[in-house]
Design a protein around this motif. Structure first.
Motif, short mmCIF file in Angstrom:
data_model
loop_
_atom_site.label_atom_id
_atom_site.label_comp_id
_atom_site.label_asym_id
_atom_site.label_seq_id
_atom_site.Cartn_x
_atom_site.Cartn_y
_atom_site.Cartn_z
N GLY A 93 0.79 -1.22 0.00
CA GLY A 93 0.00 0.00 0.00
C GLY A 93 0.82 1.28 0.00
N LEU A 94 2.14 1.16 0.22
CA LEU A 94 2.97 2.36 0.23
C LEU A 94 3.16 2.93 -1.17
CD1 LEU A 94 5.67 1.44 2.88
CD2 LEU A 94 3.65 2.86 3.16
N THR A 95 3.23 2.06 -2.17
CA THR A 95 3.46 2.56 -3.53
C THR A 95 2.34 2.19 -4.51
OG1 THR A 95 4.77 0.58 -4.02
CG2 THR A 95 5.96 2.56 -3.31
N CYS A 127 -6.17 10.36 16.16
CA CYS A 127 -7.37 10.84 15.45
C CYS A 127 -7.33 10.48 13.98
CB CYS A 127 -7.53 12.34 15.63
SG CYS A 127 -7.99 12.82 17.29
N LEU A 128 -6.17 10.66 13.36
CA LEU A 128 -6.04 10.33 11.94
C LEU A 128 -6.22 8.83 11.72
CD1 LEU A 128 -5.55 11.11 9.04
CD2 LEU A 128 -3.09 11.17 9.51
N CYS A 129 -5.66 8.01 12.59
CA CYS A 129 -5.85 6.55 12.48
C CYS A 129 -7.32 6.19 12.61
CB CYS A 129 -5.04 5.82 13.55
SG CYS A 129 -3.28 5.72 13.23
N GLN A 130 -8.00 6.79 13.56
CA GLN A 130 -9.42 6.48 13.77
C GLN A 130 -10.27 6.91 12.57
OE1 GLN A 130 -10.73 4.61 16.29
NE2 GLN A 130 -8.56 4.32 16.68
N LEU A 174 -2.37 -2.24 12.99
CA LEU A 174 -0.91 -2.02 12.93
C LEU A 174 -0.51 -1.34 11.63
CD1 LEU A 174 0.50 -5.29 14.53
CD2 LEU A 174 0.50 -2.99 15.49
N MET A 175 -1.13 -1.74 10.53
CA MET A 175 -0.82 -1.09 9.25
C MET A 175 -1.28 0.36 9.26
SD MET A 175 1.07 -2.25 7.05
CE MET A 175 1.14 -1.43 5.51
N CYS A 218 1.96 7.09 10.81
CA CYS A 218 3.20 7.62 11.38
C CYS A 218 4.27 7.81 10.30
CB CYS A 218 3.72 6.70 12.48
SG CYS A 218 2.64 6.70 13.92
N CYS A 219 4.20 7.01 9.25
CA CYS A 219 5.18 7.11 8.15
C CYS A 219 5.04 8.45 7.45
CB CYS A 219 4.96 5.96 7.18
SG CYS A 219 6.06 5.96 5.77
#
Length: 122
Positions: free
Chosen positions: A3-5, A70-73, A89-90, A96-97
């Motif tokens: 999912g990163l690229t 908040c962004l994760c939620q 976890l992802m 955070c990345c």
């Protein structure tokens, strides 16, 4: 790590390829990430409470751990709505990345799926 690229979970581009989205929105999110998140956070709630929620969303981004939470939620809620949730976890790792890239992805997805009310840079 795909999912990163590469696009996954209903997004048009991978997390680290956020520059492929609306360039004005990308610049807005990178220059003023907390306002960008606040607006998206507010738009996902009832229209009559937009201002309050936008301010709360923006202020939450001023405190790093709270902003990440908040962004994760919000990402999790957005992915659940579209039927493509990913593991906690992802979500934490991706957020955070590069939080700005995550906000760009979410704003782009919002405009492609809902679109009303419009976000400021679209």
């Amino acid at each position: 790590m795909e999912g990163l690229t590469k696009p996954t979970h209903g997004y048009e581009h991978g997390l680290l390829c956020c520059h492929q989205g609306n360039i004005i929105d990308v610049l807005f999110s990178f220059c003023c990430g907390m306002c960008s998140f606040g607006e998206w956070y507010g738009r996902r709630r009832p229209a009559d409470e937009f201002t309050t929620n936008a301010v709360l969303g923006s202020l939450s981004m001023c405190i790093p751990i709270l902003g990440c939470y908040c962004l994760c939620q919000e990402r999790k809620a957005s992915q659940t709505e579209s039927g493509t949730p990913e593991s906690d976890l992802m979500l934490i790792f991706e957020t955070c990345c590069c939080a700005c890239c995550a906000v760009v992805q979410e704003r782009d997805k919002y405009m492609k799926t809902k679109g009303e009310p419009k976000l400021i840079t679209y």
